[in-house]
Motif scaffolding. Structure first.
Motif, PDB file in Angstrom:
ATOM      1  N   UNK A  65      32.181 -13.965  84.511  1.00  0.00           N
ATOM      2  CA  UNK A  65      32.423 -14.361  83.124  1.00  0.00           C
ATOM      3  C   UNK A  65      33.919 -14.571  82.896  1.00  0.00           C
ATOM      4  N   UNK A  66      34.253 -15.598  82.139  1.00  0.00           N
ATOM      5  CA  UNK A  66      35.642 -15.929  81.811  1.00  0.00           C
ATOM      6  C   UNK A  66      35.874 -15.731  80.320  1.00  0.00           C
ATOM      7  N   UNK A  67      36.980 -15.068  79.966  1.00  0.00           N
ATOM      8  CA  UNK A  67      37.331 -14.866  78.562  1.00  0.00           C
ATOM      9  C   UNK A  67      38.731 -15.417  78.321  1.00  0.00           C
ATOM     10  N   UNK A  68      38.917 -16.007  77.136  1.00  0.00           N
ATOM     11  CA  UNK A  68      40.175 -16.697  76.819  1.00  0.00           C
ATOM     12  C   UNK A  68      40.701 -16.197  75.476  1.00  0.00           C
ATOM     13  N   UNK A  69      42.013 -15.962  75.395  1.00  0.00           N
ATOM     14  CA  UNK A  69      42.643 -15.657  74.114  1.00  0.00           C
ATOM     15  C   UNK A  69      42.790 -16.973  73.352  1.00  0.00           C
ATOM     16  N   UNK A  70      41.952 -17.146  72.317  1.00  0.00           N
ATOM     17  CA  UNK A  70      41.943 -18.402  71.570  1.00  0.00           C
ATOM     18  C   UNK A  70      43.122 -18.475  70.597  1.00  0.00           C
ATOM     19  N   UNK A  71      43.586 -19.704  70.348  1.00  0.00           N
ATOM     20  CA  UNK A  71      44.762 -19.911  69.506  1.00  0.00           C
ATOM     21  C   UNK A  71      44.410 -20.363  68.091  1.00  0.00           C
ATOM     22  N   UNK A  72      43.146 -20.745  67.855  1.00  0.00           N
ATOM     23  CA  UNK A  72      42.723 -21.189  66.525  1.00  0.00           C
ATOM     24  C   UNK A  72      42.376 -19.968  65.675  1.00  0.00           C
ATOM     25  N   UNK A 171      37.383  -7.800  74.978  1.00  0.00           N
ATOM     26  CA  UNK A 171      36.124  -7.070  74.820  1.00  0.00           C
ATOM     27  C   UNK A 171      35.129  -7.346  75.949  1.00  0.00           C
ATOM     28  N   UNK A 172      34.492  -6.281  76.397  1.00  0.00           N
ATOM     29  CA  UNK A 172      33.405  -6.416  77.370  1.00  0.00           C
ATOM     30  C   UNK A 172      33.855  -6.526  78.807  1.00  0.00           C
ATOM     31  N   UNK A 173      35.127  -6.282  79.097  1.00  0.00           N
ATOM     32  CA  UNK A 173      35.654  -6.333  80.472  1.00  0.00           C
ATOM     33  C   UNK A 173      35.239  -7.591  81.219  1.00  0.00           C
ATOM     34  N   UNK A 174      35.698  -8.758  80.766  1.00  0.00           N
ATOM     35  CA  UNK A 174      35.350 -10.007  81.461  1.00  0.00           C
ATOM     36  C   UNK A 174      35.899 -10.002  82.887  1.00  0.00           C
ATOM     37  N   UNK A 175      35.240 -10.725  83.781  1.00  0.00           N
ATOM     38  CA  UNK A 175      35.691 -10.772  85.181  1.00  0.00           C
ATOM     39  C   UNK A 175      37.032 -11.491  85.302  1.00  0.00           C
ATOM     40  N   UNK A 176      37.230 -12.501  84.458  1.00  0.00           N
ATOM     41  CA  UNK A 176      38.448 -13.308  84.492  1.00  0.00           C
ATOM     42  C   UNK A 176      38.985 -13.446  83.076  1.00  0.00           C
ATOM     43  N   UNK A 177      40.287 -13.290  82.923  1.00  0.00           N
ATOM     44  CA  UNK A 177      40.889 -13.241  81.598  1.00  0.00           C
ATOM     45  C   UNK A 177      42.124 -14.135  81.542  1.00  0.00           C
ATOM     46  N   UNK A 178      42.156 -15.048  80.559  1.00  0.00           N
ATOM     47  CA  UNK A 178      43.294 -15.948  80.374  1.00  0.00           C
ATOM     48  C   UNK A 178      43.989 -15.603  79.060  1.00  0.00           C
ATOM     49  N   UNK A 179      45.268 -15.231  79.127  1.00  0.00           N
ATOM     50  CA  UNK A 179      46.013 -14.798  77.952  1.00  0.00           C
ATOM     51  C   UNK A 179      47.254 -15.668  77.764  1.00  0.00           C
ATOM     52  N   UNK A 180      47.243 -16.458  76.699  1.00  0.00           N
ATOM     53  CA  UNK A 180      48.390 -17.310  76.380  1.00  0.00           C
ATOM     54  C   UNK A 180      49.177 -16.658  75.243  1.00  0.00           C
ATOM     55  N   UNK A 181      50.365 -16.161  75.556  1.00  0.00           N
ATOM     56  CA  UNK A 181      51.241 -15.469  74.605  1.00  0.00           C
ATOM     57  C   UNK A 181      50.531 -14.313  73.891  1.00  0.00           C
ATOM     58  N   UNK A 182      50.016 -13.346  74.641  1.00  0.00           N
ATOM     59  CA  UNK A 182      49.250 -12.259  74.009  1.00  0.00           C
ATOM     60  C   UNK A 182      50.097 -11.305  73.175  1.00  0.00           C
TER      61      UNK A 182
END
Length: 537
Positions: A65-72, A171-182
């Motif tokens: 599973x992939x999770x992304x820090x959304x910017x909207x 949330x949910x410990x995704x396997x892959x995580x993308x963080x843009x300016x967290x």
């Protein structure tokens, strides 16, 4: 795991990069760096599937599973805060919605019963029974109190929405995580929590950030976008910066022999390997650095602005005296009270508070832009100040071009103004732009040029790294370290504070905590932690 194969991205005739082949593996955190416009966020968008590359492919490990820090920040305005976080685990959220629909039926068929049983089993496997409490804990850790968890997202401030979106991504410990300016809009305490959190994860994490301390603390490897290429190498941001500067000096020294260069680089790698304990990823960092080929270290093509603050006159012994200052916000809440301090020659003071409005109020008061609720202040007769406010909007409500705008703030002819702007990396064609169309980063570079013109012996900086890229932050930081005058500032940048400040003053509703020490000493001092808890009660 994320595998990128033969990736190419271009916009029109402009090629960002091509032939990108990278493998991001489980348990590593990759800091992605590059000049503004190099394509850092674009790379994340291509990996997430939001952007279709011109060529190549991106694959995740089977079933990952992939999770992304959304910017909207407006996308979830119609949802409750807690539900928004739960939606970060797509399969779990879909399960919850389907279960809810089944159980709301007046009568369930046998088929419905069988489906409900399947959903219950999967729900338990995905830790569904603790999901709401887990989400609530994440929100609290990120500074969103329980009282806001059942509010609509539309009711939150933008600052709080940023924290909810970060909780959703984690949330949910995704396997892959993308963080843009967290770390954007996070206070120092929350950034430290995030550093600790990421230091313990076992996922594959890709991070874009302008926060050097954050990158150093969490990343095991660095992905550098430069020369139209995307290159991965061992080490954090500080390793990359110092190694690229060393390589640049070596390139400029034409007489240095190849063996001498190699010896110098190998000694540099050994030094960094020995110092790898600064990272939470110590063991893996040391292993990677030990394998690093010295040929991988190259000068960067990036340009650093020429930020040089000079003083027109030496300051005397009387700098600034503050007595019994008090300030409240528009709602009557006390920002700080009973603030007393005397600034001494050579001191560089960072001001802290749980409420960022407190530092802005103090700076506005001592600059004569705001009246204190109580108390007074007095500048020494030899002191000249240059102020970088948090909000610079009023400065740019003009149709002047950059040269005309800058000429308002100091002596000099057009050639000299262009020279100041050139030092701040404005090209010849840029100086004719109207200031009211500049980006946030361009406005900040203009404000810094304005400060340099003033040649003050006391600099007042309210969150000076806002809107700046890593190169500008690094140049700004380096010059403040060597500046001979006084600096009064606030910042969310740990590295900036640690390297510049030699005194800490924390503003609270019950007075100040005032210490002559480094920031790292301050935040790890147990007695100070106890004192702070009482001051904010």
């Amino acid at each position: 795991m994320i595998t990128v194969t033969n990736l190419a991205i271009q916009f029109g005739k402009r090629v960002l990069y091509k032939d990108v082949n990278l493998k991001f593996t489980h348990g590593n955190i990759y800091g992605i760096i590059g000049a503004n416009g190099a394509g850092k966020s674009t790379l994340l968008r291509a990996i997430s599937g939001e952007l279709e590359p011109n060529k190549g492919s991106v694959e995740l490990g089977p079933g990952e599973r992939l999770s992304v820090l959304e910017q909207d920040h407006f996308k979830y305005d119609s949802y409750k805060v807690l539900d928004t976080v739960l939606m970060g685990h797509g399969p779990l959220w879909a399960n919850m919605k389907e279960r809810e629909a089944l159980y709301s039926k007046p009568e369930m068929t046998e088929e419905d019963g069988n489906r409900a049983a399947e959903l219950e089993e999967k729900f338990a496997e995905m830790n569904g029974w603790t999901a709401e409490s887990d989400a609530a804990q994440l929100l609290q850790n990120l500074g969103v109190p329980e009282s806001e968890h059942n509010k609509q997202m539309s009711e939150l401030s933008n600052n709080q929405k940023v924290r909810v979106m970060l909780a959703k991504a984690l949330f949910g410990n995704p396997d892959n995580l993308l963080l843009d300016e967290p770390t954007n809009d996070l206070d120092l305490d929350t950034v430290e929590w995030l550093e600790d959190y990421l230091g313990e994860v076992e996922q594959t994490v890709l991070v874009v950030s302008h926060d050097r301390h954050f990158l150093d603390a969490v990343s095991t490897q660095t992905v550098d976008i430069d020369y139209g290429k995307v290159t991965m190498f061992a080490g954090n941001y500080s390793f990359w910066y110092e190694s690229s500067q060393l390589a640049l000096r070596q390139a400029q020294n034409q007489r240095m022999k190849a063996e001498e260069k190699k010896k110098q680089l190998e000694e540099f790698i050994r030094r960094f390997s020995a110092n790898a304990a600064k990272s939470r990823q110590t063991t893996s960092r040391k292993k990677m650095l030990s394998k690093l080929n010295v040929e991988e270290i190259k000068p960067s093509s990036r340009k650093y602005p020429g930020i040089i603050f000079e003083m027109e006159r030496e300051p005397g012994n009387q700098i600034l005296q503050v007595e019994n200052l008090k300030a409240t916000d528009d709602d009557g809440n006390v920002l700080f009270d009973n603030v007393n301090f005397n600034v001494e020659k050579g001191q560089k003071i960072v001001f802290l508070s749980h409420n960022p409005k407190a530092m802005t109020a103090l700076f506005e008061i001592i600059n004569g832009n705001r009246k204190a609720d109580n108390g007074d202040y007095k500048w020494g007769v030899t002191i000249t100040t240059a102020y970088l406010p948090l909000d610079n909007t009023e400065f740019f409500k003009s149709d002047k071009n950059l040269v005309e705008w800058l000429s308002q703030y100091g002596p000099g002819n057009e050639v000299q103004m262009k020279a100041y702007l050139g030092r701040m990396l404005f090209r010849q064609e840029d100086v004719e732009k109207k200031v009211n169309v500049l980006s946030g980063g361009e406005k900040m570079r203009c404000m810094i040029a304005r400060m340099q013109l003033q040649k003050a012996n006391c600099l007042i900086l309210d969150t000076p790294t806002n809107h700046l890229d890593l190169e500008s932050i690094q140049a700004f930081n380096n010059n403040l370290v060597t500046f001979k005058g006084n600096v009064l500032f606030s910042s969310h940048d740990h590295e900036f504070i640690e390297t510049v400040a030699n005194r800490i003053i924390e503003l609270t509703p019950k007075g100040t905590i005032d210490k002559l020490m480094t920031y790292d000493e301050y935040i790890h001092d147990e007695a100070i932690k106890e004192q702070k808890a009482k001051m904010y009660e």
